[in-house]
Design an enzyme around this catalytic site. Structure first.
Site, PDB file in Angstrom:
ATOM      1  N   GLY A 172       0.831  -1.211   0.000  1.00  0.00           N
ATOM      2  CA  GLY A 172       0.000   0.000   0.000  1.00  0.00           C
ATOM      3  C   GLY A 172       0.860   1.255   0.000  1.00  0.00           C
ATOM      4  O   GLY A 172       2.093   1.192  -0.109  1.00  0.00           O
ATOM      5  N   ASP A 225       0.512  -8.837   1.300  1.00  0.00           N
ATOM      6  CA  ASP A 225      -0.610  -7.986   0.875  1.00  0.00           C
ATOM      7  C   ASP A 225      -1.597  -8.810   0.042  1.00  0.00           C
ATOM      8  O   ASP A 225      -1.202  -9.755  -0.631  1.00  0.00           O
ATOM      9  CB  ASP A 225      -0.071  -6.830   0.018  1.00  0.00           C
ATOM     10  CG  ASP A 225      -0.930  -5.585   0.121  1.00  0.00           C
ATOM     11  OD1 ASP A 225      -0.473  -4.579   0.679  1.00  0.00           O
ATOM     12  OD2 ASP A 225      -2.087  -5.623  -0.351  1.00  0.00           O
ATOM     13  N   ASN A 226      -2.874  -8.423   0.109  1.00  0.00           N
ATOM     14  CA  ASN A 226      -3.855  -9.083  -0.770  1.00  0.00           C
ATOM     15  C   ASN A 226      -4.241  -8.176  -1.942  1.00  0.00           C
ATOM     16  O   ASN A 226      -5.150  -8.493  -2.698  1.00  0.00           O
ATOM     17  CB  ASN A 226      -5.115  -9.500   0.008  1.00  0.00           C
ATOM     18  CG  ASN A 226      -5.952  -8.306   0.433  1.00  0.00           C
ATOM     19  OD1 ASN A 226      -5.500  -7.165   0.359  1.00  0.00           O
ATOM     20  ND2 ASN A 226      -7.168  -8.547   0.873  1.00  0.00           N
ATOM     21  N   ASP A 237      -4.090 -12.897   2.569  1.00  0.00           N
ATOM     22  CA  ASP A 237      -5.104 -12.077   3.235  1.00  0.00           C
ATOM     23  C   ASP A 237      -4.922 -12.258   4.739  1.00  0.00           C
ATOM     24  O   ASP A 237      -4.962 -13.399   5.227  1.00  0.00           O
ATOM     25  CB  ASP A 237      -6.479 -12.580   2.765  1.00  0.00           C
ATOM     26  CG  ASP A 237      -7.598 -11.682   3.245  1.00  0.00           C
ATOM     27  OD1 ASP A 237      -7.560 -11.270   4.419  1.00  0.00           O
ATOM     28  OD2 ASP A 237      -8.500 -11.413   2.441  1.00  0.00           O
ATOM     29  N   LYS A 252     -13.352  -7.086   9.621  1.00  0.00           N
ATOM     30  CA  LYS A 252     -12.699  -8.411   9.733  1.00  0.00           C
ATOM     31  C   LYS A 252     -11.185  -8.257   9.601  1.00  0.00           C
ATOM     32  O   LYS A 252     -10.415  -8.915  10.299  1.00  0.00           O
ATOM     33  CB  LYS A 252     -13.173  -9.329   8.598  1.00  0.00           C
ATOM     34  CG  LYS A 252     -14.455 -10.058   8.873  1.00  0.00           C
ATOM     35  CD  LYS A 252     -14.664 -11.061   7.742  1.00  0.00           C
ATOM     36  CE  LYS A 252     -15.894 -11.875   7.920  1.00  0.00           C
ATOM     37  NZ  LYS A 252     -16.184 -12.693   6.731  1.00  0.00           N
ATOM     38  N   GLY A 304      -1.189 -13.458  17.258  1.00  0.00           N
ATOM     39  CA  GLY A 304      -0.932 -14.881  17.521  1.00  0.00           C
ATOM     40  C   GLY A 304       0.434 -15.277  16.991  1.00  0.00           C
ATOM     41  O   GLY A 304       1.202 -15.992  17.646  1.00  0.00           O
ATOM     42  N   LYS A 314       3.137 -13.777  19.175  1.00  0.00           N
ATOM     43  CA  LYS A 314       3.244 -14.535  20.433  1.00  0.00           C
ATOM     44  C   LYS A 314       4.050 -15.820  20.210  1.00  0.00           C
ATOM     45  O   LYS A 314       4.948 -16.153  20.968  1.00  0.00           O
ATOM     46  CB  LYS A 314       1.818 -14.856  20.908  1.00  0.00           C
ATOM     47  CG  LYS A 314       1.752 -15.705  22.148  1.00  0.00           C
ATOM     48  CD  LYS A 314       0.305 -16.048  22.462  1.00  0.00           C
ATOM     49  CE  LYS A 314       0.259 -17.220  23.426  1.00  0.00           C
ATOM     50  NZ  LYS A 314      -1.101 -17.729  23.584  1.00  0.00           N
ATOM     51  N   TYR A 356     -14.327   1.080  10.293  1.00  0.00           N
ATOM     52  CA  TYR A 356     -12.903   1.426  10.378  1.00  0.00           C
ATOM     53  C   TYR A 356     -12.540   1.842  11.800  1.00  0.00           C
ATOM     54  O   TYR A 356     -11.633   1.280  12.409  1.00  0.00           O
ATOM     55  CB  TYR A 356     -12.612   2.556   9.392  1.00  0.00           C
ATOM     56  CG  TYR A 356     -11.162   2.968   9.315  1.00  0.00           C
ATOM     57  CD1 TYR A 356     -10.206   2.175   8.680  1.00  0.00           C
ATOM     58  CD2 TYR A 356     -10.733   4.188   9.863  1.00  0.00           C
ATOM     59  CE1 TYR A 356      -8.876   2.568   8.595  1.00  0.00           C
ATOM     60  CE2 TYR A 356      -9.410   4.588   9.775  1.00  0.00           C
ATOM     61  CZ  TYR A 356      -8.484   3.773   9.139  1.00  0.00           C
ATOM     62  OH  TYR A 356      -7.168   4.174   9.056  1.00  0.00           O
ATOM     63  N   HIS A 403      -3.146   6.279  -3.614  1.00  0.00           N
ATOM     64  CA  HIS A 403      -3.936   5.824  -4.762  1.00  0.00           C
ATOM     65  C   HIS A 403      -4.688   7.019  -5.363  1.00  0.00           C
ATOM     66  O   HIS A 403      -5.379   7.730  -4.632  1.00  0.00           O
ATOM     67  CB  HIS A 403      -4.926   4.752  -4.285  1.00  0.00           C
ATOM     68  CG  HIS A 403      -5.463   3.944  -5.403  1.00  0.00           C
ATOM     69  ND1 HIS A 403      -6.218   4.492  -6.415  1.00  0.00           N
ATOM     70  CD2 HIS A 403      -5.349   2.633  -5.683  1.00  0.00           C
ATOM     71  CE1 HIS A 403      -6.548   3.542  -7.256  1.00  0.00           C
ATOM     72  NE2 HIS A 403      -6.030   2.396  -6.846  1.00  0.00           N
TER      73      HIS A 403
HETATM   74  P1  NAD Z   1      -3.486   1.710   1.728  1.00  0.00           P
HETATM   75  O1  NAD Z   1      -4.904   1.390   1.410  1.00  0.00           O
HETATM   76  O2  NAD Z   1      -2.637   2.272   0.651  1.00  0.00           O
HETATM   77  O3  NAD Z   1      -2.731   0.428   2.318  1.00  0.00           O
HETATM   78  C1  NAD Z   1      -3.365  -0.632   2.952  1.00  0.00           C
HETATM   79  C2  NAD Z   1      -2.755  -1.920   2.425  1.00  0.00           C
HETATM   80  O4  NAD Z   1      -3.347  -3.030   3.118  1.00  0.00           O
HETATM   81  C3  NAD Z   1      -3.038  -2.130   0.933  1.00  0.00           C
HETATM   82  O5  NAD Z   1      -1.867  -2.523   0.278  1.00  0.00           O
HETATM   83  C4  NAD Z   1      -4.092  -3.228   0.928  1.00  0.00           C
HETATM   84  O6  NAD Z   1      -4.081  -3.988  -0.268  1.00  0.00           O
HETATM   85  C5  NAD Z   1      -3.695  -4.035   2.151  1.00  0.00           C
HETATM   86  N1  NAD Z   1      -4.789  -4.837   2.700  1.00  0.00           N
HETATM   87  C6  NAD Z   1      -6.066  -4.434   2.946  1.00  0.00           C
HETATM   88  N2  NAD Z   1      -6.776  -5.466   3.440  1.00  0.00           N
HETATM   89  C7  NAD Z   1      -5.921  -6.537   3.524  1.00  0.00           C
HETATM   90  C8  NAD Z   1      -6.065  -7.875   3.940  1.00  0.00           C
HETATM   91  N3  NAD Z   1      -7.253  -8.345   4.386  1.00  0.00           N
HETATM   92  N4  NAD Z   1      -4.992  -8.685   3.882  1.00  0.00           N
HETATM   93  C9  NAD Z   1      -3.798  -8.220   3.411  1.00  0.00           C
HETATM   94  N5  NAD Z   1      -3.606  -6.964   2.985  1.00  0.00           N
HETATM   95  C10 NAD Z   1      -4.661  -6.124   3.046  1.00  0.00           C
HETATM   96  O7  NAD Z   1      -3.521   2.690   2.980  1.00  0.00           O
HETATM   97  P2  NAD Z   1      -2.344   3.418   3.754  1.00  0.00           P
HETATM   98  O8  NAD Z   1      -2.654   4.855   3.759  1.00  0.00           O
HETATM   99  O9  NAD Z   1      -1.031   2.952   3.272  1.00  0.00           O
HETATM  100  O10 NAD Z   1      -2.594   2.881   5.236  1.00  0.00           O
HETATM  101  C11 NAD Z   1      -1.797   1.843   5.814  1.00  0.00           C
HETATM  102  C12 NAD Z   1      -2.194   1.664   7.266  1.00  0.00           C
HETATM  103  O11 NAD Z   1      -1.986   2.887   7.993  1.00  0.00           O
HETATM  104  C13 NAD Z   1      -3.655   1.281   7.460  1.00  0.00           C
HETATM  105  O12 NAD Z   1      -3.743   0.328   8.492  1.00  0.00           O
HETATM  106  C14 NAD Z   1      -4.306   2.574   7.893  1.00  0.00           C
HETATM  107  O13 NAD Z   1      -5.416   2.348   8.711  1.00  0.00           O
HETATM  108  C15 NAD Z   1      -3.177   3.250   8.658  1.00  0.00           C
HETATM  109  N6  NAD Z   1      -3.359   4.718   8.666  1.00  0.00           N
HETATM  110  C16 NAD Z   1      -3.121   5.464   7.550  1.00  0.00           C
HETATM  111  C17 NAD Z   1      -3.329   6.836   7.575  1.00  0.00           C
HETATM  112  C18 NAD Z   1      -3.053   7.723   6.385  1.00  0.00           C
HETATM  113  O14 NAD Z   1      -3.297   8.925   6.468  1.00  0.00           O
HETATM  114  N7  NAD Z   1      -2.521   7.231   5.298  1.00  0.00           N
HETATM  115  C19 NAD Z   1      -3.804   7.442   8.745  1.00  0.00           C
HETATM  116  C20 NAD Z   1      -4.063   6.635   9.852  1.00  0.00           C
HETATM  117  C21 NAD Z   1      -3.818   5.273   9.805  1.00  0.00           C
END
Ligand code: NAD
Ligand code: UDP
Length: 323
Positions: free
Chosen positions: A11, A32-33, A57, A90, A101, A104, A144, A180
């Protein structure tokens, strides 16, 4: 050399973290998924001998021997996390249970990418870590917000009950290259609109605030947090101490792109927080004087240059496939 697992590594934030941790001489496993991430974000790392990519996932168990886990897997933009709200919660809850897990079992240190959304629509301003928040449990953002709150609870419980070595960071709005283009977040929306000469869509009257930090400042804060002494678990706010209105952001982006775009006003989404600003005193104290170094203007220039090149090459990817 440490072996480090990064969930959500393809991501926006995860890809920067992979890059930085590899540069520092670690072995990095990116899991990543591709729900919102893309291979394009990490394709330049595939030739690195200490980089591995796993399509998986996090809602399903995964086993690997590692020293550290950064748990980032979760869609982060409102449009993406509301697209399949059940899957979002989920991912936060089951994904976190699976990763805790794993931590741990293999005695890995694990860091949770939590969020300022923990504070909901805050009634305390700026928000210190001790504030419990003002969150709607049954609204459009709940999948969320409550998923991330539950993930923090799980982190604390695994720490207290099973002595898992945990770290929690609460990330405030972060922007930069590899966001994105279609994820609907305000920085990417405004830049893409300005570069295309389309109207910039302000939701509400533009007086709501956010504290935008550039991605490199966040990554520095996350890595410093991971490397703090055992027993310091957080949560720690990581965000820009300066707050901006959405109207200010729009006019900055119009100026920096030299765009002739106009501003139009659209309905404010339900439960949209009115303000957001971190109290960062804990980060400054515990993370070796950490603070944001990149000014908004400078960070926006870098991000505009990135989107300009993406748009000029027509490189928009959806689920890892070029659209
Ligand atoms: P993003 O959507 O670009 O990245 C999230 C990544 O997680 C993606 O690559 C997606 O494919 C992957 N993903 C989603 N569901 C999945 C699953 N079930 N299994 C495996 N991979 C999965 O978003 P981001 O901005 O890079 O955010 C990354 C993390 O940081 C997130 O947890 C988000 O909540 C947290 N966060 C981001 C911000 C921000 O401003 N960017 C702010 C607060 C928290
Ligand atoms: N926003 C906006 N126009 C857009 C996208 C978002 O005015 O095209 C507003 C949105 O209503 C919110 C702020 O910008 O008040 C930040 O939105 P974003 O989705 O980036 O992050 P979050 O609300 O999760 O902090």
């Amino acid at each position: 050399m440490k072996r480090i697992l990064i969930t959500g590594g393809a991501g926006f934030l995860g890809s920067h973290l992979c890059e930085r941790l590899l540069k520092e001489g670690n072995e990095v496993i990116c899991l990543d998924n591709y729900f919102t991430g893309a291979k394009k974000n990490i394709v330049h790392l595939l030739d690195e001998p200490y980089f591995e990519l796993v399509r998986h996932d996090v809602t399903m168990p995964y086993f690997i021997e590692v020293d550290e886990i950064y748990n980032l897997a979760c869609p982060a933009s409102p449009a993406h996390y509301q697209f399949n709200s059940i899957k979002t919660i989920k991912t936060s809850v089951m994904g976190t249970i699976n990763m805790l897990g794993l931590a741990k079992r293999v005695k890995a240190r694990i860091l949770q990418a939590s969020t300022s959304e923990i504070y909901g629509d805050p009634e305390v301003h700026p928000q210190p870590e001790g504030y419990w928040g003002h969150v709607n449990p049954i609204g459009p953002r709940s999948c969320y917000d409550e998923g991330k709150r539950c993930a923090e609870t799980l982190f604390m419980d695994y720490h207290m009950q099973n002595a898992v070595d945990i770290k929690i960071v609460r990330i405030f709005n972060t922007y930069g290259p590899r966001m994105h283009p279609n994820d609907g977040r305000v920085v990417s929306n405004f830049i893409v609109q300005a570069l295309k000469g389309e109207d910039l869509t302000i939701y509400g009257d533009g007086t709501q605030t956010r504290s935008f930090q550039y991605v490199t400042d966040l990554i520095e804060g996350m890595i410093r947090m991971m490397n703090t002494r055992r027993g310091f678990i957080g949560p720690v706010n990581i965000g820009n101490q300066n707050e901006f209105t959405i109207a200010e952001l729009a006019s900055n982006i119009i100026d920096l792109t030299g765009s002739s775009s106009r501003i139009v006003y659209r309905r404010l989404p339900k439960d949209d927080p009115k303000m957001r600003q971190p109290d960062t005193s804990l980060a400054q104290k515990e993370l070796g004087g950490w603070g944001c170094k990149v000014q908004l203007k400078e960070g926006l220039q870098q991000t505009i240059a990135y989107f300009d090149s993406v748009l000029s090459r027509n490189e928009i990817f959806i689920n890892g496939i070029k659209a």
